[in-house]
Enzyme design. Structure first.
Site, PDB file in Angstrom:
ATOM      1  CB  CYS A   1     -60.574  49.260  65.326  1.00  0.00           C
ATOM      2  SG  CYS A   1     -61.228  50.789  66.033  1.00  0.00           S
TER       3      CYS A   1
ATOM      4  CE  LYS B   1     -50.427  61.580  63.550  1.00  0.00           C
ATOM      5  NZ  LYS B   1     -51.741  60.998  63.797  1.00  0.00           N
TER       6      LYS B   1
ATOM      7  CE1 TYR C   1     -45.826  60.723  63.225  1.00  0.00           C
ATOM      8  CE2 TYR C   1     -47.532  60.034  61.695  1.00  0.00           C
ATOM      9  CZ  TYR C   1     -47.036  60.118  62.981  1.00  0.00           C
ATOM     10  OH  TYR C   1     -47.761  59.604  64.035  1.00  0.00           O
TER      11      TYR C   1
ATOM     12  CB  ILE D   1     -62.495  53.705  67.563  1.00  0.00           C
ATOM     13  CG1 ILE D   1     -63.087  53.894  68.966  1.00  0.00           C
ATOM     14  CG2 ILE D   1     -60.970  53.901  67.606  1.00  0.00           C
ATOM     15  CD1 ILE D   1     -62.687  52.799  69.954  1.00  0.00           C
TER      16      ILE D   1
ATOM     17  N   GLY E   1     -53.006  47.786  66.636  1.00  0.00           N
ATOM     18  CA  GLY E   1     -52.412  48.841  67.445  1.00  0.00           C
ATOM     19  C   GLY E   1     -53.313  49.523  68.463  1.00  0.00           C
ATOM     20  CB  ILE E   2     -53.347  53.124  69.471  1.00  0.00           C
ATOM     21  CG1 ILE E   2     -51.847  53.224  69.805  1.00  0.00           C
ATOM     22  CG2 ILE E   2     -54.172  54.017  70.395  1.00  0.00           C
ATOM     23  CD1 ILE E   2     -51.195  54.554  69.469  1.00  0.00           C
ATOM     24  N   GLY E   3     -55.820  51.657  68.110  1.00  0.00           N
ATOM     25  CA  GLY E   3     -57.262  51.624  67.856  1.00  0.00           C
ATOM     26  C   GLY E   3     -57.890  50.334  68.339  1.00  0.00           C
TER      27      GLY E   3
END
Ligand SMILES: NC(=O)C1=CN([C@@H]2O[C@H](COP(=O)(O)OP(=O)(O)OC[C@H]3O[C@@H](n4cnc5c(N)ncnc54)[C@H](OP(=O)(O)O)[C@@H]3O)[C@@H](O)[C@H]2O)C=CC1
Ligand SMILES: CC1=C(/C=C/C(C)=C/C=C/C(C)=C/C=O)C(C)(C)CCC1
Length: 317
Positions: free
Chosen positions: A14, A161, A157, A11, A17-19
């Site tokens: 990290c 994406k 941004y 991953i 947050g999400i990671g």
């Protein structure tokens, strides 16, 4: 070292947050299915992850340095992995950017693409040969609803994406031939440091080059409405980690997965009216006729799009 039967998951991003939450959730899997390599570009930030990892640290969760913007960093990290075998890569590292486009330099815009597009491409290029040789693999990308439908003042941004969505939408077809799956996780607003970093950035800007009316729309209309969205629709990073874990565990992983059902109508409009007018005008009304209308119109939107675009997303939060 991964014990046999365990899936090696790498991953990126990290440190927070999400990671960070995903690394901890996968490493804490009761069935011990995953050997997690939780990477970050700045190891001096590993404290939060070490603490959250608890007893999994150096057992099913291993921390390593990796900056997705540098080839040598990627090579260095992968060379330290046993036989270079990564079963699942989660391309989570990413940066945001908001503000009037007139006040953003091309250089600044390139840095967003360097991480959000080319950082992911760099990881995929590094891992693809081995995945193809083993005829097995899963490439997961932390994309965004903004990779499907633009949002005002998120222009660059969104572009970055959209770019990775297009890249992966193209790549997924041939990879199926090699038994390699690609999955785009598309959260709506998530309450992490992401929003705070954006707010800090714009609080220090004078928006050079942008006219006062545009700056006023950004500061006095968009920012309050955006904060409202994070507050009312924002999911937790754990919810995103849970959704990602669900996709990782699928026998035949889906290509796309939106995590927040409340956001579905805002994407569905694009497919409900292919002139694009429904999307542009609805966002316009939601933004400029913000306030009570906002809540009513979101509910109305769900009715208009009659949930026919809903697939089995999990509930918000
Ligand atoms: N928060 C949200 O509302 C949403 C976020 N996303 C996406 O989720 C992903 C994670 O964001 P989130 O957890 O919310 O935000 P955070 O800012 O908390 O996490 C971003 C992570 O990416 C890392 N990162 C940035 N650049 C690099 C790089 N060059 N190499 C390695 N790591 C890097 C950061 O590291 P460092 O600490 O060193 O900066 C940080 O660990 C991003 O891709 C984002 O676009 C998608 C939808 C919604
Ligand atoms: C929905 C919506 C808005 C804001 C949406 C935002 C701010 C979404 C953020 C998504 C994120 C942060 C994704 C990260 O990748 C506005 C324009 C305020 C008003 C119109 C409706």
């Amino acid at each position: 070292m991964a014990s046999d039967g365990q899936k090696v998951v790498l991953i990126t991003g990290c440190s927070s947050g999400i990671g960070l939450r995903l690394a901890v959730q996968l490493a804490s899997d009761p069935l011990k299915r995953f050997h997690v390599i939780a990477t970050m570009r700045n190891l001096s930030k590993k404290g939060k992850l070490e603490e959250a990892a608890g007893a999994t640290l150096n057992k099913t969760l291993h921390i390593a340095q990796l900056d997705v913007c540098y080839d040598e960093s990627v090579t260095q990290c992968l060379s330290s992995i046993q036989a270079g075998r990564v079963d699942i890569v989660v391309n989570n590292a990413g940066v945001g950017k908001i503000g009037p486009v007139e006040s953003l330099s091309i250089e600044e815009m390139k840095t967003i693409f360097e991480t959000n597009l080319f950082g992911v491409v760099r990881m995929i290029k590094a891992l693809l040969p081995d995945m193809k040789k083993r005829q097995s693999g899963h490439i997961v990308v932390m994309s965004s609803v903004i990779g499907l439908q633009g949002v005002v003042f998120n222009d660059v941004y969104a572009a970055s994406k959209f770019a990775i969505e297009g890249f992966c939408e193209s790549l997924a077809v041939q990879l199926l031939k090699f038994n390699i799956y690609v999955s785009m996780i598309e959260p709506g607003p998530v309450n992490t440091e992401f929003e705070m970093k954006l707010m800090e950035e714009v609080s220090q800007s004078e928006f050079p080059g942008a006219d006062p009316v545009t700056v006023q729309y950004f500061k006095d209309v968009y920012l309050p409405a955006s904060h409202d969205i994070f507050m009312t629709m924002g999911q937790t990073p754990d919810a995103i980690a849970q959704a990602t874990m669900k996709v990782i565990s699928m026998e035949r992983p889906v290509f796309r997965y939106q995590t927040n059902v409340l956001y579905t109508p805002l994407i569905a409009m694009k497919y409900a009216d292919n002139t694009g007018n429904l999307s542009v005008r609805t966002f316009y009304n939601l933004l400029f006729n913000h306030g009570t209308m906002f809540k009513i119109s979101l509910t109305l939107l769900r009715i208009i799009t009659c949930n026919c675009f809903r697939s089995g997303e999990i509930s918000p939060n």
